[in-house]
Design a protein around this motif. Structure first.
Motif, PDB file in Angstrom:
ATOM      1  N   LEU A  13      35.093  33.133  43.978  1.00 52.27           N
ATOM      2  CA  LEU A  13      34.774  34.262  43.094  1.00 52.27           C
ATOM      3  C   LEU A  13      35.052  33.990  41.530  1.00 52.27           C
ATOM      4  N   ARG A  14      34.387  34.198  40.809  1.00 53.62           N
ATOM      5  CA  ARG A  14      34.532  33.921  39.219  1.00 53.62           C
ATOM      6  C   ARG A  14      34.510  35.241  38.570  1.00 53.62           C
ATOM      7  N   THR A  15      35.357  35.530  37.782  1.00 57.31           N
ATOM      8  CA  THR A  15      35.445  36.709  36.839  1.00 57.31           C
ATOM      9  C   THR A  15      34.106  36.866  36.199  1.00 57.31           C
ATOM     10  N   VAL A  16      33.682  35.866  35.568  1.00 55.38           N
ATOM     11  CA  VAL A  16      32.367  35.711  34.932  1.00 55.38           C
ATOM     12  C   VAL A  16      31.061  36.130  35.644  1.00 55.38           C
ATOM     13  N   ASP A  17      31.318  35.967  36.860  1.00 50.96           N
ATOM     14  CA  ASP A  17      30.270  36.377  37.550  1.00 50.96           C
ATOM     15  C   ASP A  17      29.971  38.050  37.645  1.00 50.96           C
ATOM     16  N   PHE A  18      30.931  38.842  37.214  1.00 45.69           N
ATOM     17  CA  PHE A  18      31.059  39.981  37.423  1.00 45.69           C
ATOM     18  C   PHE A  18      30.801  40.642  35.803  1.00 45.69           C
ATOM     19  N   ASP A  19      30.157  39.763  34.969  1.00 45.26           N
ATOM     20  CA  ASP A  19      30.047  40.257  33.628  1.00 45.26           C
ATOM     21  C   ASP A  19      28.669  40.875  33.541  1.00 45.26           C
ATOM     22  N   PHE A  20      28.325  41.658  32.514  1.00 44.18           N
ATOM     23  CA  PHE A  20      27.021  41.960  32.224  1.00 44.18           C
ATOM     24  C   PHE A  20      27.117  42.816  30.919  1.00 44.18           C
ATOM     25  N   ALA A  21      25.939  42.852  30.265  1.00 42.39           N
ATOM     26  CA  ALA A  21      25.805  43.325  28.846  1.00 42.39           C
ATOM     27  C   ALA A  21      25.755  44.639  28.777  1.00 42.39           C
ATOM     28  N   LEU A  22      26.736  45.500  28.373  1.00 47.82           N
ATOM     29  CA  LEU A  22      26.465  46.947  28.560  1.00 47.82           C
ATOM     30  C   LEU A  22      26.586  47.309  26.971  1.00 47.82           C
ATOM     31  N   PRO A  23      25.445  48.359  26.509  1.00 47.29           N
ATOM     32  CA  PRO A  23      25.471  48.472  25.203  1.00 47.29           C
ATOM     33  C   PRO A  23      26.778  49.895  24.911  1.00 47.29           C
ATOM     34  N   GLU A  24      27.303  49.508  23.839  1.00 48.69           N
ATOM     35  CA  GLU A  24      28.519  50.537  23.760  1.00 48.69           C
ATOM     36  C   GLU A  24      28.146  52.079  23.678  1.00 48.69           C
ATOM     37  N   ARG A  25      26.658  52.185  23.325  1.00 51.15           N
ATOM     38  CA  ARG A  25      26.559  53.815  23.318  1.00 51.15           C
ATOM     39  C   ARG A  25      26.118  54.152  24.639  1.00 51.15           C
ATOM     40  N   LEU A  26      26.374  53.427  25.839  1.00 53.15           N
ATOM     41  CA  LEU A  26      26.011  54.068  26.957  1.00 53.15           C
ATOM     42  C   LEU A  26      27.475  54.424  27.595  1.00 53.15           C
ATOM     43  N   ILE A  27      28.655  54.271  27.022  1.00 60.23           N
ATOM     44  CA  ILE A  27      29.802  54.513  27.381  1.00 60.23           C
ATOM     45  C   ILE A  27      30.189  56.016  27.100  1.00 60.23           C
ATOM     46  N   ASP A 231      40.141  33.394  35.230  1.00 60.22           N
ATOM     47  CA  ASP A 231      38.790  33.020  35.648  1.00 60.22           C
ATOM     48  C   ASP A 231      38.844  33.275  37.236  1.00 60.22           C
ATOM     49  N   ASP A 232      39.838  33.463  37.868  1.00 61.72           N
ATOM     50  CA  ASP A 232      39.889  33.797  39.473  1.00 61.72           C
ATOM     51  C   ASP A 232      40.402  35.275  39.533  1.00 61.72           C
ATOM     52  N   PRO A 233      39.465  36.001  40.019  1.00 66.22           N
ATOM     53  CA  PRO A 233      40.030  37.590  40.523  1.00 66.22           C
ATOM     54  C   PRO A 233      41.052  37.658  41.251  1.00 66.22           C
ATOM     55  N   ARG A 234      41.189  36.577  42.180  1.00 69.26           N
ATOM     56  CA  ARG A 234      42.148  36.628  43.241  1.00 69.26           C
ATOM     57  C   ARG A 234      43.548  36.452  42.796  1.00 69.26           C
ATOM     58  N   ALA A 235      43.691  36.009  41.524  1.00 69.65           N
ATOM     59  CA  ALA A 235      44.876  35.848  40.888  1.00 69.65           C
ATOM     60  C   ALA A 235      45.511  37.289  40.330  1.00 69.65           C
ATOM     61  N   HIS A 236      44.540  38.108  40.453  1.00 70.30           N
ATOM     62  CA  HIS A 236      45.056  39.468  39.520  1.00 70.30           C
ATOM     63  C   HIS A 236      45.707  40.386  40.399  1.00 70.30           C
ATOM     64  N   ARG A 237      46.757  41.121  39.946  1.00 64.78           N
ATOM     65  CA  ARG A 237      47.587  42.117  41.115  1.00 64.78           C
ATOM     66  C   ARG A 237      47.690  43.431  40.157  1.00 64.78           C
ATOM     67  N   LEU A 238      47.235  44.190  41.067  1.00 66.56           N
ATOM     68  CA  LEU A 238      47.384  45.472  40.702  1.00 66.56           C
ATOM     69  C   LEU A 238      48.679  46.317  40.942  1.00 66.56           C
ATOM     70  N   HIS A 239      48.815  47.055  39.889  1.00 67.08           N
ATOM     71  CA  HIS A 239      50.126  47.669  40.062  1.00 67.08           C
ATOM     72  C   HIS A 239      50.185  48.908  41.331  1.00 67.08           C
TER      73      HIS A 239
END
Length: 366
Positions: A13-27, A231-239
């Motif tokens: 798993l790589r964090t960059v693989d879950f990236d996409f271009a999101l126009p700010e106007r759609l938030i 770069d590795d999502p598995r290293a992330h820890r949720l509160h």
């Protein structure tokens, strides 16, 4: 000799693989009015289908069980001072006895024993207990919970996500807009936003279809706002967040599949709690047991879901833990295609945005 599936290494798993271009106007900066006028993207294996939230009853059937989160958002953002230092406090999780874990801007200025002055609430003077390794600060507000609750109502702000632009602070209508119809148990600092689409009219139509509703609680914490770094999502820890599945709720959820129905999680918070309550349960027909306590479960591609057949959820941000969760649930390729469609069709993203209805992928690999 091919490697045994039981011994195969988990997918990279790589964090960059879950990236996409999101126009700010759609938030989305405000919700649909009425709430059930929002759009709904039905994500099927054969491709996405454009619908409306008002179509949801027709997509459900007798025996289905909706699992909703009844947490209530508190005005958890406070402005404070320690001497000349200006601080912003975002309460995260109650620990009992008047102590809270909190995210504090300018926390490096704080020392154990410091007393803070809360703007707009002179009767509230929290004391710094300590600073934790994860960057949060433990604050003691005193044992009288009524004093804290009254001070929050008077001086606290609804903690809208940073993606909702409010340069002058939350608007008065945000206190109602950012609260779900199911909200009853105070304790969250972020709304379970899939629930924001529900109205009395929509619930009546769903109940008329013979759909039942199980209520659980997950007090969503401030960690939901934190970006995923590295770069590795598995290293992330949720509160850790506090949650509860009562015996009554577990019985209702466990009745769905034996009666030919489906378990439908309303929001990622409900799904995370369901998967927590499914840990250690061996019966796929009755997948959850009662649960009460803390969970920091992080659902990534490769996780085999046990406790939900479908998920209603809003659209999430690039490289976020929640986009990874929906990829885990419905399949990464399917969700990437669905999000390309949603962006191309100007669906509205995040807390005040539109929704999607996902069905569990047979193969959870990314």
């Amino acid at each position: 000799m091919p490697e045994s599936p039981a011994l195969a290494a988990p997918p990279a798993l790589r964090t960059v693989d879950f990236d996409f271009a999101l126009p700010e106007r759609l938030i989305a900066q405000q919700p649909a009015r009425p709430r059930d006028a929002a759009r709904l993207l039905l994500v099927r294996p054969d491709g996405p289908e454009d619908r409306l939230i008002q179509d949801l009853p027709g997509l459900l059937g007798p025996g289905d069980v909706l699992v909703v989160n009844d947490t209530r958002v508190i005005p958890a953002r406070l402005h404070a001072r320690r001497g000349e230092a200006v601080l912003e406090i975002l309460l995260n999780r109650a620990e009992g006895g008047g102590t809270w874990q909190a995210l504090v801007r300018n926390a490096r200025r704080l020392r154990p024993g410091d007393t803070l002055a809360i703007e707009g609430a002179p009767d509230l003077a929290p004391r710094v207990v300590d600073r934790l390794a994860d960057g949060t600060v433990r604050l003691d507000f005193g044992p009288d919970q009524a004093v804290l609750a009254a001070a929050l109502e008077r001086a606290g702000e609804i903690p809208l996500p940073p993606y909702i632009a409010r340069p002058e602070g939350p608007r008065p209508e945000d206190r109602e807009d950012y609260q779900a119809i199911f909200a009853s148990r105070p304790g969250a600092v972020a709304a379970p936003t899939a629930s924001l689409h529900f109205t009395d009219r929509l619930l009546a139509a769903i109940e008329a279809r013979g759909v039942r509703r199980a209520t659980v609680t997950l007090h969503v914490g401030a960690g939901t706002f934190l970006p995923l770094r590295g770069d590795d999502p598995r290293a992330h820890r949720l509160h850790a967040e506090w949650g509860e599945v009562t015996p009554e709720a577990a019985d209702l959820i466990n009745a769905a599949r034996p009666e030919g129905g489906r378990i439908i999680a309303i929001g990622t918070t409900a799904l995370r709690l369901l998967e927590t309550a499914a840990q250690g349960v061996e019966d796929p027909l009755r997948p959850v047991r009662p649960f009460r306590g803390l969970t920091d479960i992080f659902l990534l591609p490769g996780h085999r879901f046990r406790a939900a057949d479908a998920l209603l959820t809003n659209f999430h941000l690039p490289k976020s833990t929640l986009f990874m969760l929906v990829c885990a649930f419905a399949g990464t390729a399917r969700m990437q295609a669905a999000y390309r469609h949603a962006i191309g069709e100007d669906y509205r993203f995040y807390s005040y945005g539109d929704a999607s209805l996902l069905f569990r992928a047979e193969d959870p690999a990314p």
